[in-house]
Design a protein around this motif. Structure first.
Motif, PDB file in Angstrom:
ATOM      1  N   HIS A  29      -5.530  -9.168  -4.411  1.00 42.24           N
ATOM      2  CA  HIS A  29      -4.423  -8.881  -4.783  1.00 42.24           C
ATOM      3  C   HIS A  29      -4.289  -6.884  -5.892  1.00 42.24           C
ATOM      4  O   HIS A  29      -5.055  -7.150  -6.544  1.00 42.24           O
ATOM      5  CB  HIS A  29      -3.642  -9.262  -6.029  1.00 42.24           C
ATOM      6  N   LEU A  30      -3.735  -6.437  -4.939  1.00 46.53           N
ATOM      7  CA  LEU A  30      -3.517  -5.167  -6.387  1.00 46.53           C
ATOM      8  C   LEU A  30      -1.989  -4.771  -6.622  1.00 46.53           C
ATOM      9  O   LEU A  30      -1.326  -4.894  -5.915  1.00 46.53           O
ATOM     10  CB  LEU A  30      -3.803  -3.597  -4.645  1.00 46.53           C
ATOM     11  N   ASP A  31      -2.010  -4.325  -7.804  1.00 48.81           N
ATOM     12  CA  ASP A  31      -0.789  -4.738  -8.657  1.00 48.81           C
ATOM     13  C   ASP A  31      -0.697  -2.610  -8.612  1.00 48.81           C
ATOM     14  O   ASP A  31      -1.279  -1.967  -8.867  1.00 48.81           O
ATOM     15  CB  ASP A  31      -0.918  -4.363  -9.948  1.00 48.81           C
ATOM     16  N   LEU A  32       0.819  -1.743  -7.253  1.00 48.55           N
ATOM     17  CA  LEU A  32       0.373  -0.902  -6.590  1.00 48.55           C
ATOM     18  C   LEU A  32       1.040  -0.045  -7.385  1.00 48.55           C
ATOM     19  O   LEU A  32       2.192   0.169  -7.702  1.00 48.55           O
ATOM     20  CB  LEU A  32       0.760  -0.374  -5.410  1.00 48.55           C
ATOM     21  N   ARG A  33       0.567   0.911  -8.483  1.00 46.34           N
ATOM     22  CA  ARG A  33       0.625   1.621  -9.454  1.00 46.34           C
ATOM     23  C   ARG A  33       1.062   2.933  -8.276  1.00 46.34           C
ATOM     24  O   ARG A  33       2.092   4.238  -8.470  1.00 46.34           O
ATOM     25  CB  ARG A  33       0.649   1.973 -10.222  1.00 46.34           C
ATOM     26  N   THR A  34      -0.210   3.975  -7.950  1.00 46.25           N
ATOM     27  CA  THR A  34      -0.539   5.287  -7.786  1.00 46.25           C
ATOM     28  C   THR A  34      -1.271   4.847  -6.336  1.00 46.25           C
ATOM     29  O   THR A  34      -2.224   3.960  -5.907  1.00 46.25           O
ATOM     30  CB  THR A  34      -0.886   6.596  -8.330  1.00 46.25           C
ATOM     31  N   ALA A  35      -1.481   5.731  -5.328  1.00 47.28           N
ATOM     32  CA  ALA A  35      -2.367   6.009  -5.053  1.00 47.28           C
ATOM     33  C   ALA A  35      -2.477   6.973  -3.795  1.00 47.28           C
ATOM     34  O   ALA A  35      -1.463   8.026  -3.895  1.00 47.28           O
ATOM     35  CB  ALA A  35      -2.135   5.278  -3.324  1.00 47.28           C
ATOM     36  N   TRP A  36      -3.569   7.461  -3.852  1.00 48.95           N
ATOM     37  CA  TRP A  36      -3.991   9.169  -3.476  1.00 48.95           C
ATOM     38  C   TRP A  36      -3.175  10.240  -4.770  1.00 48.95           C
ATOM     39  O   TRP A  36      -2.636  11.537  -4.302  1.00 48.95           O
ATOM     40  CB  TRP A  36      -3.127   9.663  -2.402  1.00 48.95           C
ATOM     41  N   ARG A  37      -3.360   9.543  -6.174  1.00 48.16           N
ATOM     42  CA  ARG A  37      -2.683  10.399  -7.056  1.00 48.16           C
ATOM     43  C   ARG A  37      -0.697  10.962  -6.874  1.00 48.16           C
ATOM     44  O   ARG A  37      -0.324  11.534  -7.536  1.00 48.16           O
ATOM     45  CB  ARG A  37      -3.464  11.076  -7.541  1.00 48.16           C
ATOM     46  N   ARG A  38      -0.283   9.710  -6.336  1.00 43.23           N
ATOM     47  CA  ARG A  38       1.170   9.682  -5.397  1.00 43.23           C
ATOM     48  C   ARG A  38       1.825   8.530  -6.038  1.00 43.23           C
ATOM     49  O   ARG A  38       1.037   7.359  -6.084  1.00 43.23           O
ATOM     50  CB  ARG A  38       1.699  10.339  -4.155  1.00 43.23           C
ATOM     51  N   ARG A  39       2.806   8.116  -6.797  1.00 39.29           N
ATOM     52  CA  ARG A  39       3.601   7.384  -7.175  1.00 39.29           C
ATOM     53  C   ARG A  39       3.888   6.826  -6.226  1.00 39.29           C
ATOM     54  O   ARG A  39       4.255   6.728  -4.996  1.00 39.29           O
ATOM     55  CB  ARG A  39       4.856   7.492  -7.820  1.00 39.29           C
ATOM     56  N   ALA A  40       3.542   5.010  -5.956  1.00 38.47           N
ATOM     57  CA  ALA A  40       4.214   3.775  -5.259  1.00 38.47           C
ATOM     58  C   ALA A  40       5.543   4.160  -4.215  1.00 38.47           C
ATOM     59  O   ALA A  40       5.667   4.358  -3.432  1.00 38.47           O
ATOM     60  CB  ALA A  40       4.587   2.866  -5.763  1.00 38.47           C
ATOM     61  N   THR A  41       6.401   4.873  -5.120  1.00 41.32           N
ATOM     62  CA  THR A  41       8.082   5.086  -5.277  1.00 41.32           C
ATOM     63  C   THR A  41       7.659   6.618  -4.211  1.00 41.32           C
ATOM     64  O   THR A  41       8.998   7.010  -3.494  1.00 41.32           O
ATOM     65  CB  THR A  41       8.608   5.165  -5.870  1.00 41.32           C
ATOM     66  N   ASP A  42       7.036   7.317  -3.849  1.00 34.10           N
ATOM     67  CA  ASP A  42       6.695   8.991  -3.167  1.00 34.10           C
ATOM     68  C   ASP A  42       5.788   9.181  -2.339  1.00 34.10           C
ATOM     69  O   ASP A  42       6.099  10.042  -1.116  1.00 34.10           O
ATOM     70  CB  ASP A  42       6.214   9.623  -4.697  1.00 34.10           C
ATOM     71  N   LEU A  43       5.403   7.653  -2.080  1.00 32.76           N
ATOM     72  CA  LEU A  43       4.724   7.515  -0.654  1.00 32.76           C
ATOM     73  C   LEU A  43       5.852   7.464   0.747  1.00 32.76           C
ATOM     74  O   LEU A  43       6.692   6.773   0.351  1.00 32.76           O
ATOM     75  CB  LEU A  43       3.857   6.048  -0.676  1.00 32.76           C
TER      76      LEU A  43
END
Length: 272
Positions: A29-43
């Protein structure tokens, strides 16, 4: 059965690398904060589709989505509404049901702004409730809920089943609150997530669970004895990192996960 998740952007900015390391550690399970150095809310929608493919390839799931990486100032409360709305949209696309937030930053004057904090937080809780999700609120220095007593008051005053507490022993220790039994006693009835951070008062830095002064072992034992059966999020914080989850490296995350799982195994607590 306790469900383990991890803040994996401290491994690497790329979710593929993050999830590969977590899979090797038995964390699904992942606690999603950022991905590819982008905030979760900016994906973007494309980013979320891509992330869903990565999750499927690693047989992993998103447990929580961070609406914020730092507290929002109370005077800018509309920003928090937008963040929560975007986090809910991301969570819906990824099959998650928990949204991570911080209390509002107030700059002091606890009682003077109490009613406004409660009203603004209630607005966020209504958004989550309408979407069938739950907000997990975590303490943060300088926020209205920096102490466990203030956090308990906030949750009680909002009075919504869509607002629950993520208990962070290391965070409360840094705020000058004894994590156990004080913070635990204030928040146990309101806790839907244990956020595992530990802190050494001597070294003045974060350390693996059970090796610092946040009384992680005692907290885990008390939760188990009380029948806790919920989410546990590992957030290593073992070296300095920026607000976008700057890399601390896989080795430190491995240390953090192993430290916690050893505690759980020693106490006979089943986890997945």
């Amino acid at each position: 059965m306790w469900t383990l998740a991890a803040v994996a952007d401290e491994i690497d900015p790329d979710p593929w690398t993050q999830l590969a390391v977590l899979r090797d550690l038995g964390i699904g399970h992942l606690d999603l904060r950022t991905a590819w150095r982008r905030r979760a809310t900016d994906l973007t929608h494309g980013d979320l589709d891509r992330l869903a493919e990565v999750l499927e390839a690693h047989e992993a799931r998103v447990a929580t989505v961070h609406a914020q990486t730092t507290p929002v100032d109370l005077e800018d409360a509309r920003t928090a509404v937008g963040q929560v709305e975007r986090a809910i949209a991301a969570a819906q696309g990824l099959g998650a049901r928990w949204i991570r937030i911080f209390p509002f930053a107030t700059g002091g004057g606890h009682e003077a702004v109490r009613a406004d904090v409660v009203a603004r937080t209630s607005e966020l809780a209504k958004l989550a409730e309408h979407a069938g999700m739950t907000l997990l609120v975590t303490n943060h220095p300088g926020s209205w809920g920096a102490t466990s007593r203030a956090m308990a008051e906030l949750e009680a005053d909002v009075g919504s089943a869509a607002l629950r507490v993520a208990l962070d022993p290391g965070g409360y220790l840094r705020a000058g609150v004894r994590p156990f039994p004080d913070a635990y006693g204030d928040l146990r009835a309101r806790t839907a997530c244990l956020q595992v951070t530990d802190f050494s008062l001597e070294l003045r830095e974060s350390v693996p669970a059970g090796t610092g002064d946040a009384r992680i072992r005692e907290t885990v034992a008390a939760l188990s004895a009380d029948g806790y059966d919920g989410l546990v999020v590992i957030e290593p914080h073992l070296t300095a990192h920026d607000q976008l989850g700057g890399r601390v490296g896989a080795d430190n995350v491995v240390r953090a996960v192993q430290a916690l799982t050893e505690i759980l195994e020693d106490q006979g607590i089943p986890f997945v």
